[in-house]
Design an enzyme around this catalytic site. Structure first.
Site, PDB file in Angstrom:
ATOM      1  N   SER A  62      -2.647  14.974   7.781  1.00 15.71           N
ATOM      2  CA  SER A  62      -2.617  15.915   8.807  1.00 15.71           C
ATOM      3  C   SER A  62      -1.485  15.718   9.442  1.00 15.71           C
ATOM      4  O   SER A  62      -0.830  14.832   9.479  1.00 15.71           O
ATOM      5  CB  SER A  62      -4.075  16.089   9.486  1.00 15.71           C
ATOM      6  OG  SER A  62      -4.082  14.944  10.249  1.00 15.71           O
ATOM      7  N   LEU A  83      -7.904  14.999  14.479  1.00 13.38           N
ATOM      8  CA  LEU A  83      -7.227  16.330  14.961  1.00 13.38           C
ATOM      9  C   LEU A  83      -5.933  16.525  13.853  1.00 13.38           C
ATOM     10  O   LEU A  83      -5.326  15.881  13.418  1.00 13.38           O
ATOM     11  CB  LEU A  83      -6.749  16.281  16.301  1.00 13.38           C
ATOM     12  CG  LEU A  83      -7.645  16.106  17.532  1.00 13.38           C
ATOM     13  CD1 LEU A  83      -6.938  16.293  18.818  1.00 13.38           C
ATOM     14  CD2 LEU A  83      -8.403  17.237  17.465  1.00 13.38           C
ATOM     15  N   HIS A  87      -4.119   9.919   6.316  1.00 17.82           N
ATOM     16  CA  HIS A  87      -5.367   9.320   6.503  1.00 17.82           C
ATOM     17  C   HIS A  87      -5.799   8.375   5.605  1.00 17.82           C
ATOM     18  O   HIS A  87      -6.498   7.114   5.929  1.00 17.82           O
ATOM     19  CB  HIS A  87      -6.431  10.454   6.795  1.00 17.82           C
ATOM     20  CG  HIS A  87      -6.264  11.218   7.914  1.00 17.82           C
ATOM     21  ND1 HIS A  87      -6.915  11.099   9.237  1.00 17.82           N
ATOM     22  CD2 HIS A  87      -5.623  12.622   8.136  1.00 17.82           C
ATOM     23  CE1 HIS A  87      -6.604  12.022  10.036  1.00 17.82           C
ATOM     24  NE2 HIS A  87      -5.736  12.677   9.511  1.00 17.82           N
ATOM     25  N   LEU A 138      -5.307   6.903   1.416  1.00 17.02           N
ATOM     26  CA  LEU A 138      -4.914   6.854  -0.033  1.00 17.02           C
ATOM     27  C   LEU A 138      -6.056   5.975  -0.829  1.00 17.02           C
ATOM     28  O   LEU A 138      -6.257   4.714  -0.390  1.00 17.02           O
ATOM     29  CB  LEU A 138      -3.523   6.371  -0.333  1.00 17.02           C
ATOM     30  CG  LEU A 138      -3.217   5.770  -1.764  1.00 17.02           C
ATOM     31  CD1 LEU A 138      -3.100   6.691  -2.716  1.00 17.02           C
ATOM     32  CD2 LEU A 138      -1.980   4.681  -1.654  1.00 17.02           C
ATOM     33  N   TYR A 149       2.150  -1.145   1.111  1.00 14.43           N
ATOM     34  CA  TYR A 149       2.703   0.005   1.533  1.00 14.43           C
ATOM     35  C   TYR A 149       4.163  -0.403   1.710  1.00 14.43           C
ATOM     36  O   TYR A 149       5.258   0.559   1.732  1.00 14.43           O
ATOM     37  CB  TYR A 149       2.265   0.515   2.932  1.00 14.43           C
ATOM     38  CG  TYR A 149       0.925   1.124   2.623  1.00 14.43           C
ATOM     39  CD1 TYR A 149       0.641   2.356   2.008  1.00 14.43           C
ATOM     40  CD2 TYR A 149      -0.322   0.583   3.165  1.00 14.43           C
ATOM     41  CE1 TYR A 149      -0.587   2.921   1.851  1.00 14.43           C
ATOM     42  CE2 TYR A 149      -1.545   1.280   3.094  1.00 14.43           C
ATOM     43  CZ  TYR A 149      -1.870   2.236   2.145  1.00 14.43           C
ATOM     44  OH  TYR A 149      -2.696   2.953   2.015  1.00 14.43           O
TER      45      TYR A 149
HETATM   46  C1  LIG Z   1      -5.045   0.020  -2.641  1.00 12.17           C
HETATM   47  C2  LIG Z   1      -4.992   1.022  -3.684  1.00 12.17           C
HETATM   48  C3  LIG Z   1      -4.771   2.291  -3.138  1.00 12.17           C
HETATM   49  C4  LIG Z   1      -3.982   0.368  -4.633  1.00 12.17           C
HETATM   50  O1  LIG Z   1      -3.870   1.368  -5.855  1.00 12.17           O
HETATM   51  P1  LIG Z   1      -3.770   0.948  -7.373  1.00 12.17           P
HETATM   52  O2  LIG Z   1      -3.471   2.260  -8.056  1.00 12.17           O
HETATM   53  O3  LIG Z   1      -4.940   0.204  -7.666  1.00 12.17           O
HETATM   54  O4  LIG Z   1      -2.472   0.091  -7.150  1.00 12.17           O
HETATM   55  P2  LIG Z   1      -2.119  -1.242  -8.325  1.00 12.17           P
HETATM   56  O5  LIG Z   1      -3.166  -2.131  -8.264  1.00 12.17           O
HETATM   57  O6  LIG Z   1      -1.807  -0.611  -9.608  1.00 12.17           O
HETATM   58  O7  LIG Z   1      -0.937  -1.966  -7.434  1.00 12.17           O
HETATM   59  C5  LIG Z   1       0.369  -1.330  -7.606  1.00 12.17           C
HETATM   60  C6  LIG Z   1       1.120  -2.222  -6.857  1.00 12.17           C
HETATM   61  O8  LIG Z   1       0.849  -2.611  -5.435  1.00 12.17           O
HETATM   62  C7  LIG Z   1       0.154  -4.055  -5.409  1.00 12.17           C
HETATM   63  N1  LIG Z   1      -1.050  -3.864  -4.663  1.00 12.17           N
HETATM   64  C8  LIG Z   1      -2.260  -3.436  -4.935  1.00 12.17           C
HETATM   65  N2  LIG Z   1      -3.058  -3.653  -4.235  1.00 12.17           N
HETATM   66  C9  LIG Z   1      -2.342  -4.433  -3.267  1.00 12.17           C
HETATM   67  C10 LIG Z   1      -2.781  -5.126  -1.911  1.00 12.17           C
HETATM   68  N3  LIG Z   1      -4.374  -4.735  -1.486  1.00 12.17           N
HETATM   69  N4  LIG Z   1      -1.927  -5.999  -1.324  1.00 12.17           N
HETATM   70  C11 LIG Z   1      -0.938  -5.935  -1.846  1.00 12.17           C
HETATM   71  N5  LIG Z   1      -0.339  -5.584  -2.991  1.00 12.17           N
HETATM   72  C12 LIG Z   1      -1.127  -4.691  -3.440  1.00 12.17           C
HETATM   73  C13 LIG Z   1       0.111  -4.611  -6.877  1.00 12.17           C
HETATM   74  O9  LIG Z   1       0.175  -5.840  -6.520  1.00 12.17           O
HETATM   75  C14 LIG Z   1       1.229  -3.647  -7.633  1.00 12.17           C
HETATM   76  O10 LIG Z   1       2.372  -4.507  -7.260  1.00 12.17           O
HETATM   77  P3  LIG Z   1       3.516  -4.517  -8.488  1.00 12.17           P
HETATM   78  O11 LIG Z   1       3.911  -3.125  -8.724  1.00 12.17           O
HETATM   79  O12 LIG Z   1       4.563  -5.158  -7.647  1.00 12.17           O
HETATM   80  O13 LIG Z   1       2.897  -5.125  -9.539  1.00 12.17           O
HETATM   81  C15 LIG Z   1      -6.462   0.949  -4.394  1.00 12.17           C
HETATM   82  O14 LIG Z   1      -6.632  -0.462  -4.924  1.00 12.17           O
HETATM   83  C16 LIG Z   1      -7.612   1.622  -3.702  1.00 12.17           C
HETATM   84  O15 LIG Z   1      -7.715   2.681  -3.698  1.00 12.17           O
HETATM   85  N6  LIG Z   1      -8.250   0.681  -3.119  1.00 12.17           N
HETATM   86  C17 LIG Z   1      -9.495   1.101  -2.185  1.00 12.17           C
HETATM   87  C18 LIG Z   1      -9.182   2.148  -1.146  1.00 12.17           C
HETATM   88  C19 LIG Z   1      -7.913   1.173  -0.148  1.00 12.17           C
HETATM   89  O16 LIG Z   1      -8.062   0.292   0.387  1.00 12.17           O
HETATM   90  N7  LIG Z   1      -6.942   2.305   0.248  1.00 12.17           N
HETATM   91  C20 LIG Z   1      -5.698   1.927   1.216  1.00 12.17           C
HETATM   92  C21 LIG Z   1      -6.326   2.079   2.495  1.00 12.17           C
HETATM   93  S1  LIG Z   1      -6.462   3.684   2.952  1.00 12.17           S
END
Ligand SMILES: CC(C)(COP(=O)(O)OP(=O)(O)OC[C@H]1O[C@@H](n2cnc3c(N)ncnc32)[C@H](O)[C@@H]1OP(=O)(O)O)[C@@H](O)C(=O)NCCC(=O)NCCS
Length: 226
Positions: free
Chosen positions: A95, A109, A120, A122, A166
């Site tokens: 947002s 908001l 917010h 992912l 991130y």
């Molecule tokens: C966090 C999340 C979005 C990652 O998405 P994903 O598609 O599973 O990502 P991948 O596991 O394919 O990882 C891609 C890259 O990010 C890294 N990565 C993934 N999770 C990580 C974490 N918690 N901390 C650090 N790096 C991470 C991986 O090592 C990988 O790195 P590389 O490309 O250098 O090997 C997913 O695990 C998820 O939805 N988790 C639950 C919800 C959440 O925590 N969302 C984020 C907060 S809003």
């Protein structure tokens, strides 16, 4: 709190009836892979992913179902969903925000005159994690934001364990976030949105219009320079 336990969040691919002659069967095919903005009809699917990813872990989640609906009503163009054969597998909800730093108001908001996109959430459905989908969707989202004329930056708050995740997507640390949720504390991160770009990467269907947003001109927004 939420009465969605029995809901069927995912659209099943349509099947042809075996009693119909193949010659007159109509083809009902869903795109193998599609990225599009979310709408309120996707809210249950979004919340199902959130429930597994957050509520089952900590009892809390970034957006409750009514808040998901709220943002998908107010600013669906700031959301993005990745669907595989009609099934939501990953999403981002954003947002607009109009201050340099996030405050608790930013959690609920949408500030249409703001030039900051507050991301917010992912999240990737658990069976589709560790396939790179999260970073790919984030990349597409950030490219898409560059098409929006008044957006200057994206910000998000995350737990410290996700800072490196991130960072890999290009976000930089802004500092400790003023927002706390129960005992959870967060780091605020930001990403500059410069110039215009058009999404050409890959050949998957992307159903975003070329000029998807007509935002009112924002007041000058201080660009945070790190
Ligand atoms: C966090 C999340 C979005 C990652 O998405 P994903 O598609 O599973 O990502 P991948 O596991 O394919 O990882 C891609 C890259 O990010 C890294 N990565 C993934 N999770 C990580 C974490 N918690 N901390 C650090 N790096 C991470 C991986 O090592 C990988 O790195 P590389 O490309 O250098 O090997 C997913 O695990 C998820 O939805 N988790 C639950 C919800 C959440 O925590 N969302 C984020 C907060 S809003």
């Amino acid at each position: 709190m939420m009465s969605v336990v029995g809901a069927q969040p995912f659209i099943k691919p349509m099947q042809t009836s075996p009693s119909v002659s193949p010659g007159i069967q109509r083809r009902h095919t869903l795109p193998a892979s599609e990225v599009r903005p979310l709408n309120t009809q996707d809210a249950i699917s979004v919340f199902e992913i959130e429930r597994e990813a957050f509520i089952s872990v900590s009892g809390e989640c970034p957006l409750h179902l009514d808040e998901v609906r709220h943002f998908l009503t107010l600013c669906p163009e700031l959301s993005m969903g990745w669907f595989e054969e009609g099934r939501l597998v990953a999403f981002i909800i954003g947002s607009l925000w109009d201050q340099d730093r996030l405050t608790t108001e930013a959690l609920t908001l949408h500030k249409p005159c703001g030039s900051t996109v507050h991301i917010h959430i992912l999240a990737v459905h658990r069976t589709f994690r560790q396939q790179g989908k999260g970073p790919i969707l984030m990349w597409r989202y950030l490219q898409y934001l560059r098409c929006l004329p008044n957006v200057r930056r994206a910000v998000l708050m995350c737990e410290d364990c996700l800072i490196s995740f991130y960072r890999k997507s290009g976000f930089k640390v802004l500092g400790r976030c003023a927002i706390t949720v129960a005992s959870l504390t967060f780091t605020e991160m930001w990403y500059p949105i410069n110039g215009h770009a058009y999404m050409r990467r890959n050949s998957e269907a992307i159903r975003f219009p070329q000029h998807p947003l007509t935002l009112p001109l924002a007041k000058t927004d201080e660009q945070v320079d790190m």
